[in-house]
Design a protein around this motif. Sequence first.
Motif, PDB file in Angstrom:
ATOM      1  N   ARG A  17      31.306 -33.525  46.993  1.00  0.00           N
ATOM      2  CA  ARG A  17      30.630 -33.925  47.920  1.00  0.00           C
ATOM      3  C   ARG A  17      30.426 -31.550  48.410  1.00  0.00           C
ATOM      4  N   LEU A  18      31.663 -31.200  48.057  1.00  0.00           N
ATOM      5  CA  LEU A  18      30.794 -29.275  48.606  1.00  0.00           C
ATOM      6  C   LEU A  18      30.423 -28.823  47.449  1.00  0.00           C
ATOM      7  N   ILE A  19      30.855 -29.059  45.880  1.00  0.00           N
ATOM      8  CA  ILE A  19      29.921 -28.627  44.745  1.00  0.00           C
ATOM      9  C   ILE A  19      28.576 -29.042  45.011  1.00  0.00           C
ATOM     10  N   ARG A  20      28.036 -30.515  45.497  1.00  0.00           N
ATOM     11  CA  ARG A  20      26.653 -30.936  45.227  1.00  0.00           C
ATOM     12  C   ARG A  20      26.245 -30.310  46.291  1.00  0.00           C
ATOM     13  N   ALA A  21      26.721 -29.585  47.617  1.00  0.00           N
ATOM     14  CA  ALA A  21      25.992 -29.272  48.796  1.00  0.00           C
ATOM     15  C   ALA A  21      25.947 -27.184  48.991  1.00  0.00           C
ATOM     16  N   GLY A  22      26.671 -27.241  47.498  1.00  0.00           N
ATOM     17  CA  GLY A  22      26.077 -25.415  46.949  1.00  0.00           C
ATOM     18  C   GLY A  22      24.957 -25.568  46.673  1.00  0.00           C
ATOM     19  N   LEU A  23      24.961 -26.756  45.342  1.00  0.00           N
ATOM     20  CA  LEU A  23      23.888 -26.498  44.367  1.00  0.00           C
ATOM     21  C   LEU A  23      23.091 -26.571  45.259  1.00  0.00           C
ATOM     22  N   ILE A  24      22.654 -27.712  45.777  1.00  0.00           N
ATOM     23  CA  ILE A  24      21.395 -27.862  47.602  1.00  0.00           C
ATOM     24  C   ILE A  24      21.195 -26.229  47.873  1.00  0.00           C
ATOM     25  N   HIS A  25      22.308 -26.158  48.609  1.00  0.00           N
ATOM     26  CA  HIS A  25      21.775 -24.647  49.065  1.00  0.00           C
ATOM     27  C   HIS A  25      21.709 -23.068  48.453  1.00  0.00           C
ATOM     28  N   LEU A  26      22.335 -23.258  47.151  1.00  0.00           N
ATOM     29  CA  LEU A  26      22.280 -21.979  46.291  1.00  0.00           C
ATOM     30  C   LEU A  26      20.529 -22.212  45.475  1.00  0.00           C
ATOM     31  N   THR A  27      20.363 -23.535  44.733  1.00  0.00           N
ATOM     32  CA  THR A  27      19.016 -23.850  44.588  1.00  0.00           C
ATOM     33  C   THR A  27      18.327 -23.084  45.021  1.00  0.00           C
ATOM     34  N   GLU A  28      18.390 -23.697  46.484  1.00  0.00           N
ATOM     35  CA  GLU A  28      17.019 -23.208  47.635  1.00  0.00           C
ATOM     36  C   GLU A  28      17.346 -21.973  47.553  1.00  0.00           C
ATOM     37  N   LYS A  29      17.972 -21.335  48.238  1.00  0.00           N
ATOM     38  CA  LYS A  29      17.998 -20.144  49.005  1.00  0.00           C
ATOM     39  C   LYS A  29      18.853 -18.441  48.050  1.00  0.00           C
ATOM     40  N   GLY A  30      19.413 -19.737  46.859  1.00  0.00           N
ATOM     41  CA  GLY A  30      20.379 -18.453  46.718  1.00  0.00           C
ATOM     42  C   GLY A  30      21.433 -17.849  46.833  1.00  0.00           C
ATOM     43  N   TYR A  31      22.056 -17.088  46.422  1.00  0.00           N
ATOM     44  CA  TYR A  31      23.883 -16.901  46.874  1.00  0.00           C
ATOM     45  C   TYR A  31      24.392 -16.181  48.334  1.00  0.00           C
ATOM     46  N   THR A  32      23.133 -14.939  48.265  1.00  0.00           N
ATOM     47  CA  THR A  32      23.986 -14.001  49.068  1.00  0.00           C
ATOM     48  C   THR A  32      23.571 -14.908  50.374  1.00  0.00           C
ATOM     49  N   ALA A  33      22.523 -15.702  50.838  1.00  0.00           N
ATOM     50  CA  ALA A  33      21.829 -16.121  51.855  1.00  0.00           C
ATOM     51  C   ALA A  33      22.191 -17.451  51.953  1.00  0.00           C
ATOM     52  N   THR A  34      23.545 -17.633  52.158  1.00  0.00           N
ATOM     53  CA  THR A  34      23.715 -19.007  51.808  1.00  0.00           C
ATOM     54  C   THR A  34      25.465 -19.012  53.236  1.00  0.00           C
ATOM     55  N   GLY A  35      25.403 -20.083  53.448  1.00  0.00           N
ATOM     56  CA  GLY A  35      26.430 -19.458  54.476  1.00  0.00           C
ATOM     57  C   GLY A  35      27.873 -20.410  54.513  1.00  0.00           C
ATOM     58  N   LEU A  36      28.629 -20.199  54.896  1.00  0.00           N
ATOM     59  CA  LEU A  36      29.894 -21.364  54.754  1.00  0.00           C
ATOM     60  C   LEU A  36      29.672 -22.339  55.530  1.00  0.00           C
ATOM     61  N   ASP A  37      28.960 -21.874  56.558  1.00  0.00           N
ATOM     62  CA  ASP A  37      28.901 -23.168  58.034  1.00  0.00           C
ATOM     63  C   ASP A  37      28.291 -24.221  56.965  1.00  0.00           C
ATOM     64  N   GLU A  38      26.957 -24.328  56.623  1.00  0.00           N
ATOM     65  CA  GLU A  38      26.041 -24.909  55.894  1.00  0.00           C
ATOM     66  C   GLU A  38      26.393 -26.071  55.280  1.00  0.00           C
ATOM     67  N   ILE A  39      27.688 -25.005  54.289  1.00  0.00           N
ATOM     68  CA  ILE A  39      27.590 -26.031  52.532  1.00  0.00           C
ATOM     69  C   ILE A  39      29.237 -26.934  53.518  1.00  0.00           C
ATOM     70  N   LEU A  40      29.853 -26.212  54.477  1.00  0.00           N
ATOM     71  CA  LEU A  40      30.649 -27.047  55.847  1.00  0.00           C
ATOM     72  C   LEU A  40      30.055 -28.362  56.239  1.00  0.00           C
ATOM     73  N   ARG A  41      28.865 -28.209  56.782  1.00  0.00           N
ATOM     74  CA  ARG A  41      28.638 -29.398  57.793  1.00  0.00           C
ATOM     75  C   ARG A  41      27.216 -30.548  57.091  1.00  0.00           C
ATOM     76  N   GLU A  42      26.890 -29.704  55.628  1.00  0.00           N
ATOM     77  CA  GLU A  42      26.373 -30.137  54.310  1.00  0.00           C
ATOM     78  C   GLU A  42      27.241 -31.680  53.676  1.00  0.00           C
ATOM     79  N   ALA A  43      28.455 -31.036  53.841  1.00  0.00           N
ATOM     80  CA  ALA A  43      29.605 -31.444  52.795  1.00  0.00           C
ATOM     81  C   ALA A  43      30.444 -32.665  53.573  1.00  0.00           C
ATOM     82  N   ARG A  44      29.908 -32.135  55.006  1.00  0.00           N
ATOM     83  CA  ARG A  44      31.205 -32.943  56.425  1.00  0.00           C
ATOM     84  C   ARG A  44      33.023 -33.066  55.498  1.00  0.00           C
TER      85      ARG A  44
END
Lengths: 215, 215
Positions: free
Chosen positions: A34-61
């Motif tokens: 789930r963490l990998i899936r959430a990471g792929l969603i956010h990084l393919t949208e916004k890239g590495y720098t703009a992605t925060g840990l909080d959105e990954i945790l929330r998305e992956a529950r």
Amino acid sequence: MISWTARSRKSHAHRRPRRGRPPRPPEEAEARQRLIRAGLIHLTEKGYTATGLDEILREARVPKGSFYHYFDGKPAFGAALIEAYHQYFAARLDRFLTDDPCPPRPHRRLHRRRRRGMARHGFRRGCLVGNLGQEMGALPEDFRARLSAVLQDWQARTATCLRAAQTTGAPSQDPDQLAAFFWIGWEGAVLRAKLDRSAAPLHTFAQGFLALLTP
Amino acid sequence: MISWTARSRKSHAHRRPRRGRPPRPPEEAEARQRLIRAGLIHLTEKGYTATGLDEILREARVPKGSFYHYFDGKPAFGAALIEAYHQYFAARLDRFLTDDPCPPRPHRRLHRRRRRGMARHGFRRGCLVGNLGQEMGALPEDFRARLSAVLQDWQARTATCLRAAQTTGAPSQDPDQLAAFFWIGWEGAVLRAKLDRSAAPLHTFAQGFLALLTP
């Protein structure tokens, strides 16, 4: 934004599975997935720098502590995302090339799938490798070799297919050069499709590339 | 990192030149120019999100207050950078196309100049438009139209040249499609050259494109 902290391996070593232990229970593997899936969603949208840990945790529950159970920090997470993305598209590419190895059919299929995939997400998601490549100036330096290797591998798979099916021997039809040309331009097409929120750039590039394949 | 604060126009209105005033003294125009130059360096290397105000101020040797004299905040600064970059390359493109309008010579010259320019900076700097396009998911939404318009304009200039010089009428040689194909792939080539720190991707793409131009 919850900050990405690089923790030492030692500090959470007691939570890591040890050598000889039974394999992870299914829910553990699922949380990592789930963490990998959430990471792929956010990084393919916004890239590495703009992605925060909080959105990954929330998305992956997944709670913050669990994140650090699987990954030492943002760079390790990024590296795992590159690996997952690499393998996913390598498998897809192989399937297309095995099902119907005669160019330009696998390229048409790749183009069709990519177009549908991008449209499904409103053209918000680009290519992880292209996104991170563009951001290289702000990324851990070891990402450069990882990203280059992914593109080299996709290119090699494409060249193998082009070589196997090739009958003409014109210099402009060198399979390695053609495969390199394809992946250079395709990344440009995905970037432009994301910017314009349209499938047109994928189509324009695919048409031009196919014109090169047919002498 | 000094934070980028969006200030209201009112708060520094007293420092803005008013209608009817004499033109800015040369040192003022120079400071704005230095800010633009510093912005282009950092944003072509790392993109928008990863660039901090402090590095821009340091590079441009301009105090924070002066920055807000010229720009309302990061979005306004980004928009000014896109405009400056757009005009710079439009002028260069026009010069190449006027000097020698017969394809593929202007494209060869563009390729040669880009290769030298990227090599001079160790392939660290990419294309501002490509960088920001890749980051769109994290940028102010009005950047999308600005970036698309820049690419459309560069494409239109390229298509005009191709159309003027074209003699064949094959469908694959449609000047607008060819120009669109060029800019899609060229952005991919610049991205890849930056990632690989090598001129090879620019060369590979230019070769493939030139093969399309020669029937």
